[in-house]
Enzyme design. Structure first.
Site, short mmCIF file in Angstrom:
data_model
loop_
_atom_site.label_atom_id
_atom_site.label_comp_id
_atom_site.label_asym_id
_atom_site.label_seq_id
_atom_site.Cartn_x
_atom_site.Cartn_y
_atom_site.Cartn_z
N LYS A 1 -10.00 -2.24 1.85
CA LYS A 1 -11.08 -3.22 2.04
C LYS A 1 -10.86 -4.14 3.26
O LYS A 1 -11.11 -3.70 4.37
CB LYS A 1 -11.31 -3.99 0.73
CG LYS A 1 -11.78 -3.02 -0.39
CD LYS A 1 -12.35 -3.68 -1.61
CE LYS A 1 -13.06 -2.67 -2.50
NZ LYS A 1 -12.28 -2.13 -3.61
N ASP B 1 -1.69 -3.33 -6.95
CA ASP B 1 -2.87 -2.89 -6.21
C ASP B 1 -3.58 -4.12 -5.64
O ASP B 1 -4.20 -4.88 -6.38
CB ASP B 1 -3.78 -2.09 -7.14
CG ASP B 1 -5.00 -1.52 -6.43
OD1 ASP B 1 -5.24 -1.88 -5.26
OD2 ASP B 1 -5.72 -0.72 -7.05
N TYR C 1 -9.48 -1.16 -11.96
CA TYR C 1 -9.96 0.01 -11.20
C TYR C 1 -9.03 0.23 -10.02
O TYR C 1 -8.68 -0.71 -9.31
CB TYR C 1 -11.38 -0.24 -10.70
CG TYR C 1 -11.94 0.89 -9.86
CD1 TYR C 1 -12.22 2.13 -10.43
CD2 TYR C 1 -12.20 0.72 -8.50
CE1 TYR C 1 -12.74 3.16 -9.67
CE2 TYR C 1 -12.73 1.75 -7.74
CZ TYR C 1 -12.99 2.97 -8.32
OH TYR C 1 -13.51 3.99 -7.57
C1 LIG Z 1 -11.96 -0.81 -4.17
C2 LIG Z 1 -10.69 -0.62 -4.90
C3 LIG Z 1 -9.97 0.58 -4.88
C4 LIG Z 1 -10.52 1.83 -4.25
O1 LIG Z 1 -10.73 1.71 -2.89
P1 LIG Z 1 -11.74 2.74 -2.16
O2 LIG Z 1 -11.59 2.41 -0.71
O3 LIG Z 1 -13.10 2.45 -2.72
O4 LIG Z 1 -11.30 4.12 -2.50
C5 LIG Z 1 -8.73 0.62 -5.46
N1 LIG Z 1 -8.21 -0.47 -6.07
C6 LIG Z 1 -8.87 -1.62 -6.13
C7 LIG Z 1 -8.23 -2.81 -6.78
C8 LIG Z 1 -10.14 -1.76 -5.56
O5 LIG Z 1 -10.80 -2.91 -5.66
#
Ligand SMILES: *Cc1c(COP(=O)(O)O)cnc(C)c1O
Length: 448
Positions: free
Chosen positions: A285, A253, A158
């Site tokens: 995060k 990511d 994701y």
């Molecule tokens: C949470 C998450 C996102 C998206 O971040 P948001 O602040 O919710 O838009 C993207 N990549 C990864 C790996 C994530 O865990």
């Protein structure tokens, strides 16, 4: 009850959830499904999501006064625990001097410096407001840099709700993805190749066929959004080698893993790589400490393409917000070696006890790790990709989840999510979780 005091399992029985039910009804009238992010709605586990009134350290208190040990931690950001005094002070002092200027200010520089100092291959970052914006911008930059359009992603990873990255259905070699969401143009999904995770042969095959069209491979540094599925030895290294051979960029990511798996994220756990680092990284995060700030960054030569210096447009009214930057900076500075040691020991204690309880109750399960980040799959392991993750017993998890919730432990309401601990998960909080596990394991087995 103070945060130091221990409440026994079952302590929430009888307190009721009338307040949460009333708020859900109110919310549902004005907010679709009553929530501002889908997983909060409890659809995977059923029942009424709890509306929280406050958080302190490792504990949450809902509007009915029920208390929970928090194993969501806002999906990662609350790595120091809720309302940490240093972060609170930074926020208060900064906010007293104004909330947002729409001009450059010092805190955003300090936050960028802190990130760049922690991850060697990241020479420059640009701050944005969410992980979604970070991956969206990284992809635009990769496309601008390579002058190619196609993106490779992995099934089960994701990267936020970016159109091109919502495609995740259909594993198999070089599958043309169909969008996973209504409203995503076919054309957008058509520029995305979705491959099974941990399958380098599939990546080789996709590049053999369409390598000249591929702008970038984006991967979670260690996937945490299908449950925790660490990269197999050599997988990340292989991605670096293949992308370089074909002139494509590699985007790592680290929105979830960054500053959590180690002070330099999963890169600090697995890297440096003989084949070299990713070109671009995304963060979110933890780096916002609970406030909306995120970042993407990498080699200065690539970042130089961003407007106004270069032709790739990217902007944000609140990007680099001084209050959010102060919260993030205080959080990162608070992430000391002691904090990482505590995260690790709390996670190992909880995971070990969970495994013991599930084993005793004869519930098939496997626990997987990325640094101190872990999740429990309700099936035998190992789980190496999304198809295998989907093979778990979600009904067993649903029973387990509700038994934990009733005993005052708030797990992520889905079996496809990591369990998050904080440095505030002290022996008391851990013991509260451990005490709740046997009954929940029996419930998972269908026996309680
Ligand atoms: C949470 C998450 C996102 C998206 O971040 P948001 O602040 O919710 O838009 C993207 N990549 C990864 C790996 C994530 O865990």
């Amino acid at each position: 009850m103070t945060s130091g005091e221990r409440s026994g399992p079952g302590s929430n029985a009888g307190s009721g959830i009338a307040g949460s039910e009333a708020l859900l009804a109110r919310a549902s009238a004005v907010i679709p499904a009553g929530v501002n992010s889908p997983v909060r709605a409890f659809r995977a586990v059923g029942g009424t999501p709890r509306f929280m009134a406050s958080g302190q350290g490792a504990w949450l208190t809902d509007v009915d006064g029920n208390r929970y040990v928090d194993l969501i931690c806002s999906w990662g950001p609350m790595i120091l625990g809720h309302a940490h005094p240093d972060v609170l002070r930074a926020v208060e002092q900064t906010a007293a001097r104004g909330f947002s200027f729409g001009t450059p200010s010092e805190n955003e520089v300090a936050l960028a410096e802190e990130i760049v100092a922690r991850i060697d291959p990241v020479e420059q970052v640009r701050l944005v407001n969410s992980g979604t914006e970070a991956t969206m911008s990284a992809i635009r930059l990769a496309r601008g840099y390579t002058q190619r359009d196609v993106i490779v992603k992995f099934s089960g990873c994701y990267h936020g709700h970016v159109d091109a990255l919502l495609a995740s259905a259909g594993s198999g070699v070089a599958t043309f993805a169909l969008p996973d969401s209504a409203g995503v143009p076919r054309s957008s999904a058509a520029e995305t190749i979705v491959l099974p995770y941990n399958d380098l042969a599939a990546v080789e095959a996709a590049f053999a066929e369409r390598g000249h069209e591929i702008a970038a491979v984006i991967t979670e540094a260690a996937p945490g959004n299908m449950g925790v599925v660490p990269p197999a030895p050599g997988f990340t290294e292989g991605l670096r080698r293949i992308t370089r051979e074909h002139g494509a960029l590699l985007i790592s990511d680290e929105v979830m893993t960054g500053f959590r798996c180690s002070r330099s994220g999963f890169y600090g756990v697995e890297g440096p790589y003989a084949a070299g680092p990713a070109d671009l990284f995304t963060f979110g995060k933890v780096m916002g400490g609970g406030f909306p700030t995120a970042a993407f960054g990498g080699r200065a030569e690539v970042m130089a393409l961003l407007a106004p210096a270069g032709p790739v447009y990217q902007a944000g009214t609140l990007s680099g917000n001084p209050v959010a930057s102060a919260a993030g900076l205080a959080t990162l500075r608070g992430c000391t070696a002691d904090v990482y040691a505590r995260l690790d020991s709390a996670a190992r204690a909880i995971a070990g006890a969970a495994s013991d309880a599930l084993t005793t109750a004869s519930v098939p399960h496997t626990i997987q790790w990325a640094g101190s980040m872990f999740s429990i799959f309700f099936r035998e392991g190992p789980v190496r990709n999304y198809d295998e993750a989907k093979g778990q017993d979600v009904d067993a998890f649903r029973r387990f989840f509700h038994a934990m919730l009733e005993q005052g432990v708030h797990l992520p309401p889905s079996s496809f999510e990591a369990w998050f601990v904080s440095a505030a998960h002290d022996d008391d909080a851990v013991a509260h979780v451990v005490d709740a596990l046997p009954a929940a394991a029996r419930a998972a087995a269908g026996g309680a």
